[in-house]
Design an enzyme around this catalytic site. Structure first.
Site, PDB file in Angstrom:
ATOM      1  N   CYS A  66       0.808  -1.220   0.000  1.00 28.13           N
ATOM      2  CA  CYS A  66       0.000   0.000   0.000  1.00 28.13           C
ATOM      3  C   CYS A  66       0.843   1.273   0.000  1.00 28.13           C
ATOM      4  O   CYS A  66       0.348   2.332  -0.374  1.00 28.13           O
ATOM      5  CB  CYS A  66      -0.941   0.022   1.202  1.00 28.13           C
ATOM      6  SG  CYS A  66      -2.195  -1.263   1.156  1.00 28.13           S
ATOM      7  N   HIS A  68      -9.038   4.097  -1.594  1.00 28.91           N
ATOM      8  CA  HIS A  68      -7.681   3.572  -1.410  1.00 28.91           C
ATOM      9  C   HIS A  68      -7.277   2.744  -2.631  1.00 28.91           C
ATOM     10  O   HIS A  68      -7.276   1.513  -2.583  1.00 28.91           O
ATOM     11  CB  HIS A  68      -7.657   2.723  -0.132  1.00 28.91           C
ATOM     12  CG  HIS A  68      -6.318   2.167   0.236  1.00 28.91           C
ATOM     13  ND1 HIS A  68      -5.125   2.599  -0.327  1.00 28.91           N
ATOM     14  CD2 HIS A  68      -5.985   1.192   1.125  1.00 28.91           C
ATOM     15  CE1 HIS A  68      -4.127   1.919   0.212  1.00 28.91           C
ATOM     16  NE2 HIS A  68      -4.628   1.061   1.080  1.00 28.91           N
ATOM     17  N   CYS A 115       0.539   2.332   6.611  1.00 36.76           N
ATOM     18  CA  CYS A 115       0.745   0.928   6.930  1.00 36.76           C
ATOM     19  C   CYS A 115       0.745   0.121   5.635  1.00 36.76           C
ATOM     20  O   CYS A 115       0.131   0.512   4.643  1.00 36.76           O
ATOM     21  CB  CYS A 115      -0.338   0.418   7.877  1.00 36.76           C
ATOM     22  SG  CYS A 115      -2.018   0.525   7.208  1.00 36.76           S
TER      23      CYS A 115
END
Length: 389
Positions: free
Chosen positions: A91, A345, A375
């Protein structure tokens, strides 16, 4: 030593990562190409001056295979002589691209470089790069973690349990994210960063009318009998409402040195001050933002009180709330224009999306220092500090 500054930052609107999403008809290469093209148009920089294009993409398979960033640069009209590469730190892939780009400028390896990212989750779903029946971890990981690793949703539940974060707290944080994002759109605060395309001009997942009552009716998203037996402390508080959705989108930032910016007549938005990356427990996996924040503050010789704005990726409400508990950060300074729960996202694009939103928020609010952290799957996290100029 040379410095590194961001002189332009743009992103697409963010669409739902589903076949009926507003951007699902656009190939991921073209999503990224749109941001690259807009980036150089808005900055006025000739693409031939770009030393490298570093892009983040997580599921590098199918339509996102074969070094997506290179073909996006070519599609955007950059000269064939401009190189490009695609990186994967899950990510945080495009935040890592920012780190690499800035470090290259500071070292003198680059004068002008683009950091960017893309993910089309409607066309290339999560885990598309792992064929059915294949093990991406190998026997050494099985031996080191004999009880087995867990999916991110279970990690988010474990975090909720460890930090005693209630369902109501998580839902309340999610509602706040939607309301802040809706307010930012209403005030025109995204206008400078968003590059509309194909008639799409707004983020598709923002729900201005989101309420606690509405979220309270949602079922747990990750309940599993086997994990419930293994982890009896889990209360199953994570839902689709207090976690980020799946999305399509792209984003890009243009990074150079202060000296080069002055020579080219470019106006810096922010200086890239300090960087950190860290590993953490891959079982909890999403808690790396806590030590990454501590590490980057130490490197910057700053304290939490010095930071005016934070961007902490809202993969799940529990991630940001546990981070706030541990660091003592003021949530009123966090994701002030809404976060991933509302905006979306799109994995590989999220790092530079956060950076794009953050530098424009810094300019709008006159912030001196800002901190971004994300994260990442596998127990990783990036963090960086930006300084207003």
């Amino acid at each position: 030593m040379r410095d590194a500054v961001i002189v332009e930052a743009v992103r697409t609107p963010i669409g739902k990562g589903k076949p009926n999403g507003s951007l699902a008809h656009i190939h991921p290469v073209e999503l990224l190409a749109h941001t690259l093209r807009t980036l150089v148009e808005r900055s006025g920089v000739a693409p031939a001056l770009v030393d490298d294009v570093i892009g983040g993409t997580v599921d590098q398979v199918g339509e996102q295979a074969m070094n997506t960033t290179r073909y996006a640069a070519l599609s955007a009209g950059f000269p064939e002589t401009v190189p490009a590469t695609t990186v994967d730190r899950q990510c945080g892939s495009s935040q890592q691209a920012v780190h690499f780009a800035a470090q290259g400028v500071i070292s003198g390896a680059y004068d002008l470089v683009v950091a960017c990212g893309v993910e089309s989750m409607s066309r290339v779903p999560m885990w598309s790069n792992v064929p059915p029946g294949k093990d991406p971890f190998g026997p050494g990981i099985a031996a080191r973690y004999p009880e087995g690793l867990v999916p991110q949703g279970i990690s988010a539940e474990l975090i909720s349990a460890k930090w005693s974060i209630t369902r109501e707290q998580m839902d309340s944080f999610a509602v706040s994210s939607h309301h802040k994002a809706a307010a930012a759109w209403q005030k025109g605060l995204f206008d400078a960063e968003v590059a509309p395309l194909d008639g799409v001009a707004r983020d598709e997942c923002v729900r201005p009318d989101s309420t606690l009552d509405a979220l309270a009716g949602l079922r747990p998203a990750y309940h599993d009998a086997a994990f419930a037996e293994r982890f009896p402390q889990i209360e199953w508080n994570v839902t689709a409402g207090n976690a980020s959705p799946i999305n399509d989108g792209a984003s890009a930032v243009l990074i150079t040195s202060g000296e080069t910016a002055a020579r080219l007549g470019l106006r810096p938005l922010a200086r890239l001050h300090s960087f950190a990356v860290t590993g953490s427990d891959p079982l909890l996996m999403l808690t790396g933002v806590i030590p990454a924040t501590e590490k980057v503050l130490r490197r910057a010789h700053l304290s939490l009180d010095d930071i005016d704005l934070f961007e902490v990726n809202e993969a799940f409400s529990s991630v940001v709330l546990s981070w706030a508990q541990e660091t003592g950060a003021d949530l009123d300074k966090v994701n002030v224009h809404g976060g991933a729960i509302a905006l979306g996202h799109p994995l590989g694009a999220s790092g530079t999306r956060l950076t794009t939103t953050l530098v424009h928020a810094m300019r709008e609010r006159g912030a001196r220092y800002a901190l971004q952290t994300m994260c990442e799957a596998g127990g990783l996290a990036n963090a960086m500090i930006l300084e207003g100029v």
